[in-house]
Write a protein that holds these residues in place. Structure first.
Motif, PDB file in Angstrom:
ATOM      1  N   THR A 189       0.814  -1.199   0.000  1.00  0.00           N
ATOM      2  CA  THR A 189       0.000   0.000   0.000  1.00  0.00           C
ATOM      3  C   THR A 189       0.846   1.246   0.000  1.00  0.00           C
ATOM      4  O   THR A 189       1.344   1.676   1.014  1.00  0.00           O
ATOM      5  CB  THR A 189      -0.896   0.047   1.236  1.00  0.00           C
ATOM      6  OG1 THR A 189      -0.057   0.038   2.368  1.00  0.00           O
ATOM      7  CG2 THR A 189      -1.833  -1.143   1.273  1.00  0.00           C
ATOM      8  N   GLU A 200      -1.040   0.483  -4.826  1.00  0.00           N
ATOM      9  CA  GLU A 200      -2.274   0.849  -4.139  1.00  0.00           C
ATOM     10  C   GLU A 200      -3.199  -0.359  -3.995  1.00  0.00           C
ATOM     11  O   GLU A 200      -4.413  -0.238  -4.004  1.00  0.00           O
ATOM     12  CB  GLU A 200      -2.986   1.976  -4.897  1.00  0.00           C
ATOM     13  CG  GLU A 200      -2.189   3.259  -4.967  1.00  0.00           C
ATOM     14  CD  GLU A 200      -2.939   4.383  -5.681  1.00  0.00           C
ATOM     15  OE1 GLU A 200      -3.912   4.077  -6.404  1.00  0.00           O
ATOM     16  OE2 GLU A 200      -2.550   5.544  -5.520  1.00  0.00           O
ATOM     17  N   TYR A 223      -8.547   0.337   7.523  1.00  0.00           N
ATOM     18  CA  TYR A 223      -8.155   1.026   6.302  1.00  0.00           C
ATOM     19  C   TYR A 223      -9.339   1.668   5.574  1.00  0.00           C
ATOM     20  O   TYR A 223      -9.170   2.610   4.802  1.00  0.00           O
ATOM     21  CB  TYR A 223      -7.444   0.057   5.362  1.00  0.00           C
ATOM     22  CG  TYR A 223      -8.384  -0.733   4.487  1.00  0.00           C
ATOM     23  CD1 TYR A 223      -8.629  -0.368   3.166  1.00  0.00           C
ATOM     24  CD2 TYR A 223      -9.056  -1.855   4.982  1.00  0.00           C
ATOM     25  CE1 TYR A 223      -9.498  -1.092   2.375  1.00  0.00           C
ATOM     26  CE2 TYR A 223      -9.917  -2.571   4.197  1.00  0.00           C
ATOM     27  CZ  TYR A 223     -10.136  -2.197   2.899  1.00  0.00           C
ATOM     28  OH  TYR A 223     -11.006  -2.908   2.120  1.00  0.00           O
ATOM     29  N   VAL A 241      -1.571   4.398   5.889  1.00  0.00           N
ATOM     30  CA  VAL A 241      -0.778   4.153   4.697  1.00  0.00           C
ATOM     31  C   VAL A 241       0.696   4.419   4.982  1.00  0.00           C
ATOM     32  O   VAL A 241       1.571   3.657   4.576  1.00  0.00           O
ATOM     33  CB  VAL A 241      -1.271   5.029   3.529  1.00  0.00           C
ATOM     34  CG1 VAL A 241      -0.357   4.878   2.323  1.00  0.00           C
ATOM     35  CG2 VAL A 241      -2.697   4.658   3.161  1.00  0.00           C
TER      36      VAL A 241
END
Length: 294
Positions: free
Chosen positions: A6, A175, A259, A268
């Protein structure tokens, strides 16, 4: 398998605040640069040492596998260019490969570390006789690990992660945390976390008991005994797992649960640092070369 990487970095055009900002990028650039430099130097020096010794032992063969896995260092320049420019210019498929390499490296290293620890414990408890083992056995073990690991890891990663078409619409990378809205991936993540935590905790407890018994029996000349030094090296590999791999998996539990909140830029940030921390295991060869572990 826990393969969720991430990184979401900021650009002025992004409305959401899912990035970890300039501070995150500076930390990651510094960390990956140290790993790239130190890991490359350590791998080259260890490779030269192994070539000179030409050892045929099981441990030497496993170490050679670990050296091969240091090819993960080849992917770090691409990561560094991304964090410097804040733009991924190498295509989405390359992004998936680079992301997969860092996780594949971590899990294969974990398996080979555990193999070293278990092998030495079996020898200590006289369940294995080193004299009866040949290089052939180590080669077979290595092939089995690579074959089974690849058959599990590669299909899982490329069939489950980064399959959403929205990932390829921007010049972004790493991502894949957005895939965590799928329950099957959450189950896989939790399963891998449980396996790693249980394995390293159990082996650490056994290893500490063995070392304590050897200290009592050999004090004060325990360093003169090869078997004691071998167990200390095994404990060092477990320590590397605790320092480099466990923080990422421990934080992953909290990350999965939180998240989806609107503002998770700090999550993140911390997760990306934990991901980068997994590559610090590449410095293990420097510890041996530098004499920190004799």
């Amino acid at each position: 398998m826990e393969l969720v990487n991430t990184t979401t970095l900021s650009t002025p055009s992004r409305v959401d605040q899912e990035d970890c900002g300039l501070h995150c990028r500076i930390v990651l650039i510094a960390l990956y640069s140290v790993v790239l430099l130190g890991g490359t130097v350590g791998t080259i020096m260890m490779s030269r040492m192994m070539f000179k010794r030409k050892s045929q032992s099981v441990i030497a063969t496993i170490i050679l596998n670990i050296i091969v896995l240091r090819s993960v260092l080849d992917s770090l320049p691409l990561r560094l260019s991304y964090y410097v420019s804040d733009v991924w210019a190498f295509g989405f498929f390359t992004c998936r490969v680079v992301s997969g390499v860092i996780y594949g490296h971590m899990y294969f290293i974990f398996v080979f570390y555990v193999a070293i620890v278990i092998f030495r414990l079996l020898v200590y408890f006289k369940k294995l006789q080193v004299q009866r083992l040949q290089k052939f056995h180590a080669v077979v073990l290595s092939v089995v690990i690579w074959l089974v690991g690849s058959l599990v890891f590669l299909p899982l990663f490329f069939s489950q992660y980064g399959t959403n078409p929205s990932f390829s619409q921007e010049p972004r990378c790493f991502e894949f945390y957005k895939d965590l809205n799928r329950s099957e991936l959450i189950v896989i993540n939790y399963s891998v976390i449980a396996i790693m935590m249980t394995t390293v905790t159990a082996l650490s407890l056994v290893e500490m008991v063995v070392i304590f018994q050897m200290v009592k029996a050999l004090w004060p000349d325990m360093w003169a005994h090869q078997e004691y030094r071998a167990q200390i090296k095994s404990f060092f590999f477990l320590l590397v797992i605790f320092v480099c791999f466990v923080p990422h998996h421990a934080f992953r539990i909290y990350f999965i649960q939180n998240y989806s909140k609107k503002d998770h830029s700090q999550l993140v940030l911390y997760n990306e640092i934990c991901v980068a921390l997994t590559t610090v295991c590449c410095l293990d060869m420097l510890c041996f070369i530098g004499g920190l572990i004799h």
